[in-house]
Design a protein around this motif. Structure first.
Motif, PDB file in Angstrom:
ATOM      1  N   ARG A  59       0.828  -1.209   0.000  1.00  0.00           N
ATOM      2  CA  ARG A  59       0.000   0.000   0.000  1.00  0.00           C
ATOM      3  C   ARG A  59       0.864   1.262   0.000  1.00  0.00           C
ATOM      4  NH1 ARG A  59      -4.186  -2.133   4.717  1.00  0.00           N
ATOM      5  NH2 ARG A  59      -5.260  -3.673   3.405  1.00  0.00           N
ATOM      6  N   PHE A  60       0.278   2.351  -0.509  1.00  0.00           N
ATOM      7  CA  PHE A  60       0.932   3.664  -0.525  1.00  0.00           C
ATOM      8  C   PHE A  60       2.295   3.611  -1.227  1.00  0.00           C
ATOM      9  CE2 PHE A  60      -2.003   3.837   3.055  1.00  0.00           C
ATOM     10  CZ  PHE A  60      -2.612   5.076   2.884  1.00  0.00           C
ATOM     11  N   THR A  61       2.396   2.783  -2.248  1.00  0.00           N
ATOM     12  CA  THR A  61       3.644   2.666  -3.008  1.00  0.00           C
ATOM     13  C   THR A  61       3.530   3.419  -4.322  1.00  0.00           C
ATOM     14  OG1 THR A  61       4.472   0.644  -2.000  1.00  0.00           O
ATOM     15  CG2 THR A  61       5.038   0.983  -4.299  1.00  0.00           C
ATOM     16  N   ALA A  62       4.568   4.168  -4.664  1.00  0.00           N
ATOM     17  CA  ALA A  62       4.594   5.013  -5.857  1.00  0.00           C
ATOM     18  C   ALA A  62       5.645   4.477  -6.823  1.00  0.00           C
ATOM     19  CB  ALA A  62       4.914   6.458  -5.474  1.00  0.00           C
ATOM     20  N   ILE A  63       5.204   4.038  -8.006  1.00  0.00           N
ATOM     21  CA  ILE A  63       6.113   3.450  -8.982  1.00  0.00           C
ATOM     22  C   ILE A  63       6.063   4.271 -10.265  1.00  0.00           C
ATOM     23  CG2 ILE A  63       6.641   1.398 -10.334  1.00  0.00           C
ATOM     24  CD1 ILE A  63       5.486  -0.288  -8.105  1.00  0.00           C
ATOM     25  N   ALA A  64       7.185   4.844 -10.638  1.00  0.00           N
ATOM     26  CA  ALA A  64       7.286   5.708 -11.819  1.00  0.00           C
ATOM     27  C   ALA A  64       7.254   4.873 -13.102  1.00  0.00           C
ATOM     28  CB  ALA A  64       8.564   6.543 -11.735  1.00  0.00           C
ATOM     29  N   PRO A  65       7.142   5.537 -14.263  1.00  0.00           N
ATOM     30  CA  PRO A  65       7.052   4.817 -15.539  1.00  0.00           C
ATOM     31  C   PRO A  65       8.297   4.002 -15.877  1.00  0.00           C
ATOM     32  CG  PRO A  65       6.294   7.086 -15.790  1.00  0.00           C
ATOM     33  CD  PRO A  65       6.930   6.990 -14.439  1.00  0.00           C
ATOM     34  N   ASP A  66       8.077   3.054 -16.798  1.00  0.00           N
ATOM     35  CA  ASP A  66       9.148   2.263 -17.417  1.00  0.00           C
ATOM     36  C   ASP A  66       9.827   1.290 -16.467  1.00  0.00           C
ATOM     37  OD1 ASP A  66       8.878   3.468 -20.008  1.00  0.00           O
ATOM     38  OD2 ASP A  66       9.900   5.228 -19.235  1.00  0.00           O
ATOM     39  N   LEU A  67       9.112   0.828 -15.449  1.00  0.00           N
ATOM     40  CA  LEU A  67       9.659  -0.225 -14.603  1.00  0.00           C
ATOM     41  C   LEU A  67       9.699  -1.532 -15.383  1.00  0.00           C
ATOM     42  CD1 LEU A  67      10.596  -1.359 -11.863  1.00  0.00           C
ATOM     43  CD2 LEU A  67       8.186  -1.756 -11.312  1.00  0.00           C
ATOM     44  N   GLN A  68      10.832  -2.197 -15.331  1.00  0.00           N
ATOM     45  CA  GLN A  68      11.007  -3.509 -15.937  1.00  0.00           C
ATOM     46  C   GLN A  68      11.408  -4.469 -14.827  1.00  0.00           C
ATOM     47  OE1 GLN A  68      10.778  -4.088 -19.522  1.00  0.00           O
ATOM     48  NE2 GLN A  68       9.869  -2.050 -19.447  1.00  0.00           N
ATOM     49  N   CYS A  69      10.597  -5.481 -14.601  1.00  0.00           N
ATOM     50  CA  CYS A  69      10.989  -6.412 -13.551  1.00  0.00           C
ATOM     51  C   CYS A  69      10.499  -7.821 -13.847  1.00  0.00           C
ATOM     52  CB  CYS A  69      10.519  -5.951 -12.176  1.00  0.00           C
ATOM     53  SG  CYS A  69       8.752  -5.834 -11.952  1.00  0.00           S
ATOM     54  N   GLY A  70      11.259  -8.792 -13.338  1.00  0.00           N
ATOM     55  CA  GLY A  70      10.886 -10.183 -13.491  1.00  0.00           C
ATOM     56  C   GLY A  70      11.188 -10.781 -14.840  1.00  0.00           C
ATOM     57  N   SER A  71      12.015 -10.131 -15.645  1.00  0.00           N
ATOM     58  CA  SER A  71      12.323 -10.679 -16.966  1.00  0.00           C
ATOM     59  C   SER A  71      13.088 -11.996 -16.830  1.00  0.00           C
ATOM     60  CB  SER A  71      13.163  -9.685 -17.775  1.00  0.00           C
ATOM     61  OG  SER A  71      12.437  -8.497 -18.005  1.00  0.00           O
ATOM     62  N   PRO A  72      12.912 -12.915 -17.780  1.00  0.00           N
ATOM     63  CA  PRO A  72      13.664 -14.174 -17.735  1.00  0.00           C
ATOM     64  C   PRO A  72      15.166 -13.911 -17.755  1.00  0.00           C
ATOM     65  CG  PRO A  72      11.892 -14.306 -19.348  1.00  0.00           C
ATOM     66  CD  PRO A  72      11.975 -12.876 -18.917  1.00  0.00           C
ATOM     67  N   ASP A 122      10.361 -19.970 -10.019  1.00  0.00           N
ATOM     68  CA  ASP A 122       9.066 -19.721  -9.388  1.00  0.00           C
ATOM     69  C   ASP A 122       9.137 -18.644  -8.315  1.00  0.00           C
ATOM     70  OD1 ASP A 122       7.910 -21.778 -10.909  1.00  0.00           O
ATOM     71  OD2 ASP A 122       8.550 -23.283  -9.451  1.00  0.00           O
ATOM     72  N   LYS A 123      10.343 -18.201  -7.948  1.00  0.00           N
ATOM     73  CA  LYS A 123      10.482 -17.200  -6.897  1.00  0.00           C
ATOM     74  C   LYS A 123      10.010 -15.839  -7.397  1.00  0.00           C
ATOM     75  CE  LYS A 123      13.672 -15.609  -3.331  1.00  0.00           C
ATOM     76  NZ  LYS A 123      15.072 -15.586  -2.852  1.00  0.00           N
ATOM     77  N   LYS A 124       9.149 -15.204  -6.621  1.00  0.00           N
ATOM     78  CA  LYS A 124       8.515 -13.959  -7.051  1.00  0.00           C
ATOM     79  C   LYS A 124       9.164 -12.737  -6.412  1.00  0.00           C
ATOM     80  CE  LYS A 124       5.072 -16.018  -9.298  1.00  0.00           C
ATOM     81  NZ  LYS A 124       4.769 -15.823 -10.721  1.00  0.00           N
ATOM     82  N   ILE A 125       8.913 -11.593  -7.031  1.00  0.00           N
ATOM     83  CA  ILE A 125       9.331 -10.299  -6.489  1.00  0.00           C
ATOM     84  C   ILE A 125       8.295  -9.826  -5.472  1.00  0.00           C
ATOM     85  CG2 ILE A 125       9.704  -7.862  -7.070  1.00  0.00           C
ATOM     86  CD1 ILE A 125      10.617  -8.904  -9.864  1.00  0.00           C
ATOM     87  N   LEU A 126       8.770  -9.255  -4.377  1.00  0.00           N
ATOM     88  CA  LEU A 126       7.897  -8.649  -3.372  1.00  0.00           C
ATOM     89  C   LEU A 126       8.269  -7.180  -3.218  1.00  0.00           C
ATOM     90  CD1 LEU A 126       7.784 -11.371  -0.572  1.00  0.00           C
ATOM     91  CD2 LEU A 126       5.819 -10.496  -1.850  1.00  0.00           C
ATOM     92  N   ARG A 141      14.356 -11.057 -10.917  1.00  0.00           N
ATOM     93  CA  ARG A 141      13.425 -11.971 -10.270  1.00  0.00           C
ATOM     94  C   ARG A 141      13.866 -12.327  -8.851  1.00  0.00           C
ATOM     95  NH1 ARG A 141      11.261 -16.493 -14.616  1.00  0.00           N
ATOM     96  NH2 ARG A 141      10.468 -15.009 -16.156  1.00  0.00           N
ATOM     97  N   GLY A 142      12.861 -12.546  -7.993  1.00  0.00           N
ATOM     98  CA  GLY A 142      13.123 -13.028  -6.648  1.00  0.00           C
ATOM     99  C   GLY A 142      13.560 -11.983  -5.643  1.00  0.00           C
ATOM    100  N   ILE A 143      13.578 -10.703  -6.025  1.00  0.00           N
ATOM    101  CA  ILE A 143      14.041  -9.637  -5.142  1.00  0.00           C
ATOM    102  C   ILE A 143      12.912  -9.200  -4.206  1.00  0.00           C
ATOM    103  CG2 ILE A 143      14.793  -7.214  -5.091  1.00  0.00           C
ATOM    104  CD1 ILE A 143      16.962  -9.169  -5.947  1.00  0.00           C
TER     105      ILE A 143
END
Length: 249
Positions: A59-72, A122-126, A141-143
C-alpha cells in the motif's frame, strides 16, 4: 481502482493472462502487469512498464514509468546462454523437439544448473508498503523491496533492499538509511499503512529529521490508540484470466 489509460493500454499478464487482485483505491497506468496483488493507494505503470513475476505490491507505493521487472534470466558461462538448452523454448519446431528427445540427460542437467545459478524460476518479487521506485528501474526476479525503501531512477536492482533504505546505481547499492535504526524499527512495528489515511491525521508529512520523525511516530501511535483504529479492509477487485472482474468478500 482507477485505470489511468485506455483499456487497450493495460494488459494483465505477459504472454498469458493472469489473475490480479487490486485493493481500492489504486491506479494503473499503461503497461503489462503480472502481479498477484496490488495494495490500496498505490499507483504504477506508464511508459513501457512490464511488471512481471511479482507476488505483491504493498500500500501507498509510488512506482514511476518504465519499470522492468521479473524478466527471464539466462545462464552465464555455458557454451551458449540461449534458453533452448534448458528445454524451455521452441518445442513447437520438430528439429528442437528431436534435439530434446535425443539429449534428455543433458537438458535435465542444464535445468538443474540454471536453478542453482539463477535461483528458482518460481520465486517472485515482493515490493513493500510506502515504497518509491523511480523511473526506468530494472528489478531481477526473486528480489524483495522492504517497506519505505527508495530506489533511484535508472537503477538495476540485483539484491534485496532493506526497509527505509535509499539505493541507486548499476547495480544498485545502498546510499543511506532514511532514519535511525530505532525509528525504522518503530515504523516497521506500527505498520501505519494497515490503518489507511486515518493513522496520518494531523501527522507532520513534510521532510523529516530525527526529531520530527519521532514526533510523527508519536502522533501515529496516538491516532491508532485514541481512535481505536482497526486495520482497514478495502474493497478488492479481482481481474480473472478471462479478463472478467469480480468483487471479493
Amino acid at each position: 481502482m482507477t485505470f489511468a489509460a485506455r483499456n487497450d493500454e493495460i494488459h494483465f499478464g505477459v504472454g498469458r493472462n493472469t489473475r490480479v487482485e487490486m485493493e481500492t483505491p489504486c491506479e494503473l497506468r499503461p503497461g503489462r502487469f503480472d502481479i498477484g496483488r496490488i495494495g490500496a493507494f498505490t499507483y504504477l505503470g506508464g511508459g513501457r512498464s512490464v511488471i512481471r513475476e511479482v507476488e505483491a505490491v504493498g500500500r501507498f507505493t509510488a512506482i514511476a514509468p518504465d519499470l522492468q521487472c521479473g524478466s527471464p534470466e539466462h545462464r552465464v558461462g555455458s557454451i551458449c546462454s540461449h534458453p533452448i538448452f534448458e528445454g524451455t523454448w521452441g518445442q513447437k519446431w520438430d528439429e528442437v523437439a528431436d534435439f530434446y528427445a535425443e539429449n534428455p540427460e543433458h537438458i535435465l542437467e542444464a535445468q538443474k544448473e540454471y536453478r542453482r545459478d539463477e535461483g528458482s524460476p518460481d520465486k517472485k518479487i515482493l515490493i513493500g508498503n510506502s515504497v518509491w521506485i523511480g523511473g526506468r528501474v530494472t528489478i531481477r526476479r526473486g528480489i524483495s523491496i522492504g517497506n519505505g525503501a527508495i530506489i533511484a531512477a535508472g537503477s538495476v536492482v540485483t539484491k534485496d533492499v532493506p526497509a527505509y533504505t535509499v539505493v541507486g546505481g548499476v547495480p544498485a547499492r545502498s546510499i543511506r538509511p532514511l532514519f535511525t535504526p530505532e525509528i525504522i524499527q518503530e515504523l516497521e512495528r506500527l505498520r501505519w499503512w494497515d490503518y489507511g489515511l486515518a493513522a496520518l491525521r494531523g501527522v507532520q508529512l513534510t521532510k523529516l529529521d530525527v526529531n520530527s520523525a519521532e514526533t510523527a511516530l508519536r502522533d501515529i501511535r496516538k491516532n491508532i490508540r485514541e481512535q481505536r483504529l482497526r486495520p482497514i479492509r478495502p474493497k478488492v477487485i479481482a481481474v480473472l484470466p478471462d479478463n472478467t472482474c469480480e468483487e471479493l468478500d
